[in-house]
Design an enzyme around this catalytic site. Structure first.
Site, PDB file in Angstrom:
ATOM      1  N   LYS A   1       0.829  -1.218   0.000  1.00 37.68           N
ATOM      2  CA  LYS A   1       0.000   0.000   0.000  1.00 37.68           C
ATOM      3  C   LYS A   1       0.861   1.265   0.000  1.00 37.68           C
ATOM      4  CE  LYS A   1      -2.169  -1.003   3.900  1.00 37.68           C
ATOM      5  NZ  LYS A   1      -1.545  -2.281   4.241  1.00 37.68           N
TER       6      LYS A   1
ATOM      7  N   ARG B   1      -9.316   0.457   9.159  1.00 38.38           N
ATOM      8  CA  ARG B   1      -8.855  -0.909   9.404  1.00 38.38           C
ATOM      9  C   ARG B   1      -9.886  -1.760  10.135  1.00 38.38           C
ATOM     10  NH1 ARG B   1      -2.839  -0.069   9.119  1.00 38.38           N
ATOM     11  NH2 ARG B   1      -1.784  -1.928   9.857  1.00 38.38           N
TER      12      ARG B   1
ATOM     13  N   ARG C   1      11.808  -6.920   5.427  1.00 39.24           N
ATOM     14  CA  ARG C   1      11.641  -5.474   5.248  1.00 39.24           C
ATOM     15  C   ARG C   1      12.435  -4.713   6.315  1.00 39.24           C
ATOM     16  NH1 ARG C   1       5.788  -2.671   4.331  1.00 39.24           N
ATOM     17  NH2 ARG C   1       5.475  -2.723   6.565  1.00 39.24           N
TER      18      ARG C   1
ATOM     19  N   ARG D   1      11.506  -3.160  12.207  1.00 41.50           N
ATOM     20  CA  ARG D   1      10.506  -2.653  13.141  1.00 41.50           C
ATOM     21  C   ARG D   1      10.188  -3.690  14.211  1.00 41.50           C
ATOM     22  NH1 ARG D   1       5.913  -0.507   9.072  1.00 41.50           N
ATOM     23  NH2 ARG D   1       4.648  -1.584  10.626  1.00 41.50           N
TER      24      ARG D   1
ATOM     25  N   ARG E   1      -0.207  -9.871  13.196  1.00 37.14           N
ATOM     26  CA  ARG E   1      -0.786  -8.768  12.410  1.00 37.14           C
ATOM     27  C   ARG E   1      -1.611  -9.309  11.241  1.00 37.14           C
ATOM     28  NH1 ARG E   1       4.230  -5.493  10.748  1.00 37.14           N
ATOM     29  NH2 ARG E   1       2.833  -4.086   9.652  1.00 37.14           N
TER      30      ARG E   1
END
Ligand code: AMP
Length: 215
Positions: A13, A88, A127, A162, A173
Site C-alpha cells: 500500500k 482498518r 523489510r 521494526r 498482524r
C-alpha cells in the site's frame, strides 16, 4: 484523487501510494507512519499507541478517528489523498463515511490490493525501515537493499527492523488483518466503490488504478 488503499500489511500500500502521489499531487496519509512518528516523539498519542503497536494489535478506533478527523481537514488534502492503513475496522469505516459526508468529500474508489499470504510473510520478514520518522523509507534486504548496509540512501539515518516485524508479530498482524480488516472489502463492495487488484508488483497495481480512473 481520493482513494482508500486496502490490503494486508506488506501488500504494498505504501509503495503504491507514494507512486500515485507523483501523478496529481494527492497526499499519502499513513496512520502507521503518523503513529510511529508520535511514538518516537514521545507524545501522549505515542505513549498510548506504543504497546498496541509493538504487539501487532490495532490501536483503539477512538484514537485513530481523532487523528484522521484533524488530518483530513489540513490544506494539503485539497488536491486529494491516498489513505494507507486506514480504515482498518468496520467501526472506522463507518466513522469515515460520516466524516466524509460532513466534510462534503466523496471517494473515487477503494482499491483492495490482493497478495498471497506467503509472499507477504516473506516480504515483511525481510523489510527494513529508516528509523528517521520524517523519512521512514522502506528497504528490503533481499530485493531492495540500501547502497550502504544499514544506512538509509535518502537521509543517512540507520535502517532498522521494526519491533512489529518479528515473525511472531507479523503472524499476529496478518491474523488481525483477516479478522478485523478483510471484512472492509465487503463493506465497500456494497457501496459500489471496491476494485480488487491482484498483483505483487506496485507498477501493475498503479497501472490498474490509472486505468480505472481513466488517467
Ligand atoms: P502499518 O504501518 O500500517 O502496518 O501500521 C503499524 C501499526 O500501527 C499497526 O499494526 C497498528 O498497531 C497501528 N495502526 C496503524 N493504522 C491503524 C488503524 N487504522 N487502526 C488501528 N491501528 C492502526
Amino acid at each position: 484523487m481520493k482513494i482508500i488503499l486496502l490490503g494486508a500489511p506488506g501488500a504494498g500500500k505504501g509503495t503504491v501510494a507514494k507512486q500515485l502521489t507523483q501523478l496529481d499531487g494527492s497526499v499519502q496519509i499513513s496512520t502507521g507512519d503518523i503513529l510511529r512518528g508520535a511514538v518516537q516523539a514521545g507524545s501522549e498519542l505515542g505513549k498510548e499507541a506504543k504497546g498496541y503497536m509493538d504487539r501487532g494489535d490495532l490501536v483503539p478506533d477512538s484514537l485513530i478517528m481523532g487523528i484522521m478527523e484533524a488530518r483530513l481537514q489540513e490544506d494539503d488534502c485539497e488536491k486529494g489523498f491516498l489513505l494507507d492503513g486506514f480504515p482498518r475496522t468496520i467501526p472506522q469505516a463507518e466513522a469515515l463515511t460520516e466524516l466524509l459526508a460532513k466534510l462534503d468529500i466523496s471517494l473515487d474508489m477503494v482499491v483492495n490490493i490482493d497478495v498471497p499470504r506467503d509472499v507477504i510473510f516473506d516480504r515483511l520478514c525481510t523489510r527494513r525501515t529508516c528509523e528517521n520518522t520524517k523519512c521512514q523509507a522502506i528497504y528490503n534486504v533481499k530485493s531492495m537493499p540500501p547502497k550502504k548496509e544499514g544506512i538509509c540512501d535518502k537521509c543517512g539515518s540507520p535502517i532498522v527492523q521494526r519491533a512489529d516485524e518479528t515473525q511472531e508479530a507479523i503472524a499476529h498482524r496478518l491474523d488481525t488483518y483477516n479478522e478485523k480488516t478483510a471484512p472492509l472489502a465487503g463493506f465497500y463492495e456494497k457501496k459500489g466503490l471496491l476494485k480488487t487488484i491482484t498483483g505483487t508488483s506496485s507498477d501493475a497495481v498503479v497501472n490498474g488504478i490509472k486505468k480505472e480512473l481513466g488517467i
